[in-house]
Design a protein around this motif. Structure first.
Motif, PDB file in Angstrom:
ATOM      1  N   TYR A   1      21.861 -70.826   3.952  1.00  0.00           N
ATOM      2  CA  TYR A   1      21.173 -69.808   4.745  1.00  0.00           C
ATOM      3  C   TYR A   1      20.883 -70.375   6.131  1.00  0.00           C
ATOM      4  O   TYR A   1      20.658 -71.580   6.305  1.00  0.00           O
ATOM      5  CB  TYR A   1      19.863 -69.390   4.080  1.00  0.00           C
ATOM      6  N   ALA A   2      20.880 -69.489   7.118  1.00  0.00           N
ATOM      7  CA  ALA A   2      20.616 -69.883   8.504  1.00  0.00           C
ATOM      8  C   ALA A   2      19.747 -68.826   9.164  1.00  0.00           C
ATOM      9  O   ALA A   2      19.758 -67.654   8.770  1.00  0.00           O
ATOM     10  CB  ALA A   2      21.924 -70.052   9.276  1.00  0.00           C
ATOM     11  N   LEU A   3      19.013 -69.236  10.168  1.00  0.00           N
ATOM     12  CA  LEU A   3      18.239 -68.288  10.950  1.00  0.00           C
ATOM     13  C   LEU A   3      19.155 -67.508  11.878  1.00  0.00           C
ATOM     14  O   LEU A   3      20.124 -68.043  12.411  1.00  0.00           O
ATOM     15  CB  LEU A   3      17.183 -69.007  11.794  1.00  0.00           C
ATOM     16  N   THR A   4      18.834 -66.253  12.072  1.00  0.00           N
ATOM     17  CA  THR A   4      19.467 -65.485  13.133  1.00  0.00           C
ATOM     18  C   THR A   4      18.745 -65.807  14.446  1.00  0.00           C
ATOM     19  O   THR A   4      17.656 -66.398  14.431  1.00  0.00           O
ATOM     20  CB  THR A   4      19.350 -63.985  12.857  1.00  0.00           C
ATOM     21  N   PRO A   5      19.298 -65.435  15.587  1.00  0.00           N
ATOM     22  CA  PRO A   5      18.586 -65.669  16.849  1.00  0.00           C
ATOM     23  C   PRO A   5      17.195 -65.044  16.877  1.00  0.00           C
ATOM     24  O   PRO A   5      16.241 -65.670  17.358  1.00  0.00           O
ATOM     25  CB  PRO A   5      19.507 -65.047  17.895  1.00  0.00           C
ATOM     26  N   THR A   6      17.058 -63.839  16.326  1.00  0.00           N
ATOM     27  CA  THR A   6      15.725 -63.218  16.319  1.00  0.00           C
ATOM     28  C   THR A   6      14.806 -63.903  15.320  1.00  0.00           C
ATOM     29  O   THR A   6      13.590 -63.981  15.532  1.00  0.00           O
ATOM     30  CB  THR A   6      15.821 -61.717  16.002  1.00  0.00           C
ATOM     31  N   GLY A   7      15.376 -64.424  14.234  1.00  0.00           N
ATOM     32  CA  GLY A   7      14.557 -65.169  13.286  1.00  0.00           C
ATOM     33  C   GLY A   7      14.022 -66.452  13.890  1.00  0.00           C
ATOM     34  O   GLY A   7      12.856 -66.812  13.691  1.00  0.00           O
ATOM     35  N   ALA A   8      14.868 -67.151  14.654  1.00  0.00           N
ATOM     36  CA  ALA A   8      14.425 -68.367  15.327  1.00  0.00           C
ATOM     37  C   ALA A   8      13.345 -68.049  16.350  1.00  0.00           C
ATOM     38  O   ALA A   8      12.354 -68.794  16.495  1.00  0.00           O
ATOM     39  CB  ALA A   8      15.617 -69.051  16.006  1.00  0.00           C
ATOM     40  N   TRP A   9      13.501 -66.952  17.050  1.00  0.00           N
ATOM     41  CA  TRP A   9      12.519 -66.531  18.050  1.00  0.00           C
ATOM     42  C   TRP A   9      11.183 -66.218  17.381  1.00  0.00           C
ATOM     43  O   TRP A   9      10.121 -66.648  17.830  1.00  0.00           O
ATOM     44  CB  TRP A   9      13.066 -65.323  18.794  1.00  0.00           C
ATOM     45  N   ALA A  10      11.248 -65.462  16.277  1.00  0.00           N
ATOM     46  CA  ALA A  10      10.020 -65.103  15.560  1.00  0.00           C
ATOM     47  C   ALA A  10       9.319 -66.356  15.034  1.00  0.00           C
ATOM     48  O   ALA A  10       8.084 -66.472  15.112  1.00  0.00           O
ATOM     49  CB  ALA A  10      10.348 -64.150  14.411  1.00  0.00           C
ATOM     50  N   HIS A  11      10.092 -67.297  14.502  1.00  0.00           N
ATOM     51  CA  HIS A  11       9.501 -68.530  13.980  1.00  0.00           C
ATOM     52  C   HIS A  11       8.799 -69.305  15.084  1.00  0.00           C
ATOM     53  O   HIS A  11       7.665 -69.753  14.926  1.00  0.00           O
ATOM     54  CB  HIS A  11      10.580 -69.398  13.343  1.00  0.00           C
ATOM     55  N   ASP A  12       9.474 -69.475  16.222  1.00  0.00           N
ATOM     56  CA  ASP A  12       8.889 -70.251  17.317  1.00  0.00           C
ATOM     57  C   ASP A  12       7.623 -69.590  17.848  1.00  0.00           C
ATOM     58  O   ASP A  12       6.614 -70.258  18.105  1.00  0.00           O
ATOM     59  CB  ASP A  12       9.906 -70.413  18.449  1.00  0.00           C
ATOM     60  N   ALA A  13       7.678 -68.269  18.010  1.00  0.00           N
ATOM     61  CA  ALA A  13       6.529 -67.552  18.565  1.00  0.00           C
ATOM     62  C   ALA A  13       5.337 -67.598  17.614  1.00  0.00           C
ATOM     63  O   ALA A  13       4.193 -67.821  18.038  1.00  0.00           O
ATOM     64  CB  ALA A  13       6.912 -66.107  18.867  1.00  0.00           C
ATOM     65  N   PHE A  14       5.585 -67.403  16.320  1.00  0.00           N
ATOM     66  CA  PHE A  14       4.473 -67.390  15.367  1.00  0.00           C
ATOM     67  C   PHE A  14       3.915 -68.794  15.174  1.00  0.00           C
ATOM     68  O   PHE A  14       2.696 -68.969  15.048  1.00  0.00           O
ATOM     69  CB  PHE A  14       4.932 -66.815  14.027  1.00  0.00           C
ATOM     70  N   SER A  15       4.772 -69.798  15.185  1.00  0.00           N
ATOM     71  CA  SER A  15       4.297 -71.181  15.073  1.00  0.00           C
ATOM     72  C   SER A  15       3.424 -71.540  16.265  1.00  0.00           C
ATOM     73  O   SER A  15       2.398 -72.225  16.127  1.00  0.00           O
ATOM     74  CB  SER A  15       5.485 -72.149  14.981  1.00  0.00           C
ATOM     75  N   ASP A  16       3.829 -71.070  17.455  1.00  0.00           N
ATOM     76  CA  ASP A  16       3.038 -71.318  18.653  1.00  0.00           C
ATOM     77  C   ASP A  16       1.678 -70.632  18.545  1.00  0.00           C
ATOM     78  O   ASP A  16       0.650 -71.210  18.913  1.00  0.00           O
ATOM     79  CB  ASP A  16       3.792 -70.818  19.880  1.00  0.00           C
ATOM     80  N   LEU A  17       1.663 -69.402  18.047  1.00  0.00           N
ATOM     81  CA  LEU A  17       0.397 -68.685  17.865  1.00  0.00           C
ATOM     82  C   LEU A  17      -0.505 -69.416  16.876  1.00  0.00           C
ATOM     83  O   LEU A  17      -1.708 -69.576  17.118  1.00  0.00           O
ATOM     84  CB  LEU A  17       0.664 -67.263  17.367  1.00  0.00           C
ATOM     85  N   LEU A  18       0.056 -69.891  15.772  1.00  0.00           N
ATOM     86  CA  LEU A  18      -0.739 -70.608  14.779  1.00  0.00           C
ATOM     87  C   LEU A  18      -1.336 -71.882  15.375  1.00  0.00           C
ATOM     88  O   LEU A  18      -2.508 -72.207  15.133  1.00  0.00           O
ATOM     89  CB  LEU A  18       0.115 -70.966  13.564  1.00  0.00           C
ATOM     90  N   ALA A  19      -0.535 -72.607  16.161  1.00  0.00           N
ATOM     91  CA  ALA A  19      -1.043 -73.827  16.792  1.00  0.00           C
ATOM     92  C   ALA A  19      -2.192 -73.510  17.740  1.00  0.00           C
ATOM     93  O   ALA A  19      -3.187 -74.243  17.803  1.00  0.00           O
ATOM     94  CB  ALA A  19       0.081 -74.541  17.539  1.00  0.00           C
ATOM     95  N   THR A  20      -2.076 -72.413  18.468  1.00  0.00           N
ATOM     96  CA  THR A  20      -3.147 -71.999  19.373  1.00  0.00           C
ATOM     97  C   THR A  20      -4.401 -71.643  18.598  1.00  0.00           C
ATOM     98  O   THR A  20      -5.520 -72.043  18.969  1.00  0.00           O
ATOM     99  CB  THR A  20      -2.694 -70.805  20.225  1.00  0.00           C
ATOM    100  N   LEU A  21      -4.248 -70.901  17.521  1.00  0.00           N
ATOM    101  CA  LEU A  21      -5.410 -70.489  16.726  1.00  0.00           C
ATOM    102  C   LEU A  21      -6.059 -71.682  16.025  1.00  0.00           C
ATOM    103  O   LEU A  21      -7.287 -71.726  15.881  1.00  0.00           O
ATOM    104  CB  LEU A  21      -4.997 -69.425  15.699  1.00  0.00           C
ATOM    105  N   ARG A  22      -5.253 -72.654  15.612  1.00  0.00           N
ATOM    106  CA  ARG A  22      -5.838 -73.871  15.039  1.00  0.00           C
ATOM    107  C   ARG A  22      -6.695 -74.586  16.080  1.00  0.00           C
ATOM    108  O   ARG A  22      -7.771 -75.100  15.775  1.00  0.00           O
ATOM    109  CB  ARG A  22      -4.737 -74.806  14.538  1.00  0.00           C
ATOM    110  N   ALA A  23      -6.195 -74.635  17.315  1.00  0.00           N
ATOM    111  CA  ALA A  23      -6.945 -75.296  18.383  1.00  0.00           C
ATOM    112  C   ALA A  23      -8.249 -74.566  18.674  1.00  0.00           C
ATOM    113  O   ALA A  23      -9.305 -75.193  18.840  1.00  0.00           O
ATOM    114  CB  ALA A  23      -6.092 -75.385  19.647  1.00  0.00           C
ATOM    115  N   THR A  24      -8.205 -73.234  18.742  1.00  0.00           N
ATOM    116  CA  THR A  24      -9.444 -72.493  19.003  1.00  0.00           C
ATOM    117  C   THR A  24     -10.428 -72.670  17.855  1.00  0.00           C
ATOM    118  O   THR A  24     -11.643 -72.717  18.076  1.00  0.00           O
ATOM    119  CB  THR A  24      -9.159 -70.993  19.221  1.00  0.00           C
ATOM    120  N   SER A  25      -9.898 -72.816  16.635  1.00  0.00           N
ATOM    121  CA  SER A  25     -10.778 -73.058  15.494  1.00  0.00           C
ATOM    122  C   SER A  25     -11.455 -74.422  15.592  1.00  0.00           C
ATOM    123  O   SER A  25     -12.645 -74.572  15.308  1.00  0.00           O
ATOM    124  CB  SER A  25      -9.984 -72.956  14.188  1.00  0.00           C
ATOM    125  N   ARG A  26     -10.684 -75.438  16.023  1.00  0.00           N
ATOM    126  CA  ARG A  26     -11.264 -76.773  16.177  1.00  0.00           C
ATOM    127  C   ARG A  26     -12.355 -76.795  17.246  1.00  0.00           C
ATOM    128  O   ARG A  26     -13.285 -77.603  17.175  1.00  0.00           O
ATOM    129  CB  ARG A  26     -10.166 -77.790  16.538  1.00  0.00           C
TER     130      ARG A  26
END
Length: 272
Positions: free
Chosen positions: A73-98
Motif C-alpha cells: 500500500y502507498a499514500l496518494t498525493p492527497t493522502g500524504a498532504w492530509a497526513h502532513d497537515a494533520f500531523s502538523d496540527l497535532l504537534a501544534t495542539l500538543r505544544a499549546t497543551s504543554r
C-alpha cells in the motif's frame, strides 16, 4: 463549488474527525509516509492488529488517501498532504497543551509558533526545583552564557562560578536589584559573585526594569526562558533550541545589555 462552501466545509470537518477519532488511522498514514509497504509489515510498523488494519486500509482507500500497489500500500498525493497537515496540527495542539496555564505570563515577543517542539519544565510535587535544576544544567553544559534575570538560584550561581573560575565559561549577564541585594546579603554568595565580577571571563550590568528570565547557551544546549507569574513565582522553564527563539532571545539580551548600567564593584568589596 467554491472554497468555504458549506458542503466543502462539512467534508473537511468529516475528514478531520475521521483522523481524530482513531490514532490507528494516523499511525497507518504515518507508516506509509516514507514508501509503499506490504500489508504484513505495515501492521507491525503501525502497531495495528490485522483485523483493524484491514478496516483502516479500506477507509483510506475509500477516501483516496491510499492505494494498493504491487509493493503493498502507498499514500496518494492527497493522502500524504492530509497526513502532513494533520500531523502538523497535532504537534501544534500538543505544544499549546504543554503551555496551558502559562499564556498570560509568556514574555512579550516570544515566537510561539517556534515552541512546537519545546520542552516545558514545570515544578512538580516531587521535584519543585525542576526549572532551576534545568537552568543549572544549562550553565554547566555551555561554554558561553548570556543571561537576563532578577533572581539567581544558589545552584546556578555555583555553576556560573565553577565555569568562569575554571576557565570553561564566558558569561555576560544583566541582573536586577533584587538579585544583587540577595547575593550581597550572605557572605558566601557575596564572595562568589565578587569572584565573577573580578574575572575577565564574566561581565555584568544591572537594570531596574527586569521582567524576564532568559538564558542563552551554545547551540545544542538550548535557550531557557523562565515563565514568572505576577508574584515572582517560577511557573516553568521553556527549553528550546529553535532558531526563531534564539534570534528573539539574542535580540532581547542585546537590547537589555545596551540599556543596562555597570555594577559598582565596591558593593562586593572589590576595589577598582
Amino acid at each position: 463549488m467554491q472554497p468555504g462552501d458549506d458542503t466543502t466545509a462539512a467534508a473537511a470537518f468529516d475528514d478531520a474527525a475521521f483522523l481524530a477519532r482513531s490514532p490507528n488511522r494516523l499511525a497507518v498514514l504515518g507508516a506509509l509516509a516514507e514508501e509503499p509497504t506490504p500489508r504484513r509489515a505495515l501492521g507491525e510498523e503501525a502497531g495495528v492488529e490485522r483485523v483493524t488494519l484491514g478496516r483502516v486500509l479500506d477507509d483510506l482507500v475509500e477516501r483516496e488517501w491510499a492505494r494498493e500497489t504491487a509493493d503493498g500500500y502507498a499514500l496518494t498525493p492527497t493522502g500524504a498532504w492530509a497526513h502532513d497537515a494533520f500531523s502538523d496540527l497535532l504537534a501544534t495542539l500538543r505544544a499549546t497543551s504543554r503551555l496551558r496555564g502559562l499564556a498570560e505570563w509568556l514574555p512579550e515577543g516570544l515566537p510561539l509558533r517556534a515552541l512546537r517542539d519545546a520542552e516545558v519544565v514545570r515544578p512538580e510535587r516531587g521535584d519543585p526545583a525542576a526549572p532551576l535544576r534545568r537552568a543549572e544544567r544549562h550553565t554547566r553544559e555551555t561554554s558561553r552564557q548570556r543571561v537576563v534575570t532578577d533572581a539567581l538560584a544558589p545552584g546556578v550561581l555555583d555553576a556560573m562560578h565553577d565555569g568562569v573560575t575554571g576557565g570553561d565559561l564566558r558569561l555576560e549577564a544583566v541582573v536586577g536589584p533584587s538579585m544583587l541585594a540577595v547575593t550581597a546579603a550572605a557572605p558566601e554568595t557575596r564572595k562568589r559573585f565578587a569572584d565573577l565580577l573580578a574575572s575577565d571571563a564574566a561581565a555584568f550590568r544591572t537594570a531596574t526594569d527586569i521582567d524576564i528570565v532568559l538564558g542563552i547557551h551554545d547551540p545544542g544546549v538550548g535557550i531557557g526562558v523562565g515563565i514568572i507569574d505576577g508574584d515572582g513565582v517560577t511557573r516553568a522553564l521553556v527549553d528550546t533550541d529553535a532558531p526563531a527563539v534564539r534570534e528573539w532571545a539574542v535580540d532581547t539580551f542585546e537590547r537589555r545589555w545596551r540599556e543596562a548600567e555597570p555594577i559598582d564593584p565596591a558593593r562586593f568589596g572589590i576595589e577598582e
